[in-house]
Design a protein around this motif. Sequence first.
Motif, short mmCIF file in Angstrom:
data_model
loop_
_atom_site.label_atom_id
_atom_site.label_comp_id
_atom_site.label_asym_id
_atom_site.label_seq_id
_atom_site.Cartn_x
_atom_site.Cartn_y
_atom_site.Cartn_z
N VAL A 21 40.83 48.64 43.51
CA VAL A 21 40.14 47.60 42.81
C VAL A 21 40.71 46.63 41.71
CG1 VAL A 21 37.77 46.81 41.76
CG2 VAL A 21 37.98 48.58 43.41
N ALA A 22 41.48 47.49 41.10
CA ALA A 22 42.09 46.94 39.63
C ALA A 22 43.21 45.84 40.30
CB ALA A 22 42.90 47.96 39.16
N VAL A 45 34.48 48.55 49.20
CA VAL A 45 35.31 49.66 48.67
C VAL A 45 35.11 50.75 49.38
CG1 VAL A 45 33.38 50.03 46.93
CG2 VAL A 45 35.68 50.60 46.34
N PRO A 46 36.25 51.67 49.77
CA PRO A 46 36.11 52.67 50.41
C PRO A 46 35.40 53.84 49.72
CG PRO A 46 38.27 52.42 49.98
CD PRO A 46 37.61 51.21 49.20
N HIS A 79 33.35 39.37 38.24
CA HIS A 79 33.65 40.41 37.63
C HIS A 79 32.61 41.55 37.42
CE1 HIS A 79 31.10 37.61 35.47
NE2 HIS A 79 30.67 38.62 34.34
N ILE A 80 31.30 41.24 37.89
CA ILE A 80 30.47 42.07 37.85
C ILE A 80 30.74 43.09 39.18
CG2 ILE A 80 27.88 42.61 38.13
CD1 ILE A 80 27.44 39.74 36.90
N ALA A 81 30.79 42.33 40.00
CA ALA A 81 31.17 42.98 41.55
C ALA A 81 32.19 43.83 41.31
CB ALA A 81 31.23 42.12 42.63
N ARG A 120 34.99 49.41 40.80
CA ARG A 120 35.70 50.26 40.20
C ARG A 120 34.95 51.59 39.91
NH1 ARG A 120 40.00 48.29 36.64
NH2 ARG A 120 40.16 46.14 36.67
N ASP A 121 33.51 51.30 39.62
CA ASP A 121 32.76 52.97 39.49
C ASP A 121 32.63 53.65 40.63
OD1 ASP A 121 32.75 52.66 36.70
OD2 ASP A 121 30.81 51.61 36.70
#
Length: 466
Positions: free
Chosen positions: A223-224, A421-422, A443-445, A450-451
């Motif tokens: 994600v980064a 995201v996997p 940026h919210i998504a 990321r979490d």
Amino acid sequence: MDNLTATEIADGVRSGKFTAAAVVEAHLARIGEVNPQVNAVTVVLADRARQAAATLDERIAAGEDPGPLAGVPISVKENIDLTWSASTSGLPFAAGNIPPANATFVDKLLAAGAIPVARGNMPDIGLRWDTDNDLFGRTLNPWDPARVPGGSSGGDAVAVATGMVAAGLGNDYGGSLRLPAHAAGITALRPSAGRVPGPTRAVEPLPLSLQAMAVNGPLARRVADLDLLFGVMHGADDVDPLSVTVAHPSGYDGPRRVAVTVDPAGWGVDPQAAASVRAAASALAAAGWEVEEVEPPSVDRCATLWRQLSSTENAPMLLTPGVFPGPLSAGTVQYFRDNIVDVALLDTSAAYQGAWAERFVHAAAWRAFHARYPIVLGPVTTQPMPLIGFDLSGPAAATDLWRAHRLLVTANFLGLPAVAVPTGLSGSRPLGVQVIARLHGEHIALAAARDIEAAFDPITPVRPRS
């Protein structure tokens, strides 16, 4: 080096840990090893990539700033303009279509130090949830070659997943970034409508649904990296009249509430898809998000209108002889013919205008819903990736696919940003989810994604299975 992320590569090249030339050679070698097994890469840009890497290394040696994407090897989908090779859209009659200029966002990535090393395969025109065409042939799913890799950015997704490139560039009209990313076990960002200008600098009389619902975006293994690439490629240009420039924050410190939809619209969901959503919800809760199972507004109606509008507008283009200078593949034509059998086409001006007017009603409802729940979490697709040929097995199959992809196309219909995201593996099947944010809330998504990502072990790069 072919297992490094885009962020790791850029940091390493910038710091002098390794050279851009070494990075490019490692990825060209990986392409030579892997691509014959999966056919994800259509054109290898070896000479131009080596030249770009050498120039970048010279700039670094001279003390210049190489850019935030220094030395990152990328793939560029066959319908995105890059003057290094033809933009074919997978069409044999477009094999010589060298574009006069790069897409604006491609120029931004080049200026930031990214190095295209390959082109990514796609279905012709991009209007199929599989990746096959008469010019380059079929791309295989590296996890299970009997199943489709998704589409239409399937070549780029497989190239990223197998380590042939660190990131890919694709587009998303009906899930064409998120679906193949999900199938490959990687991440993808579908930006808000207008955040990234079109794939070409030409202004063409495209169907309105393509202009309003199709977007360009990145694919990557982490994600980064999506955040890094999007931070470079977003922003308006002087050509695309729908493009906008909106600030992209580096993080998110707003309300952390999540609406979880396990079975959007209640049309049915595969148990593993449902379990993936709940696992991702648990990850968000552990990271401090307030999680609630609640249905977002009118997914059934949004998905239905997406199908009606896209089918109505594309039918004349795909089914009328002589529109193109050559034939489309038999698979694309058959799929589209089967698809429209169950669609109530908007064949009067009142019905067509009414559908677009109704879009604003649903967009307003989602805007209000997002004010309460900044993130909607749900499945990418509610069913497993199908076996090759399923989408050509008749009208019922085409409808089944659309129903499985209802949350995907709802984001397209409304122009909203979403990240796939996997969430791990089940045997040889990648699992995953998507998060959908408000308009311009990339940026919210990304923060939510990321979490989720942090709670699961990476599953790529993957060695193709025979």
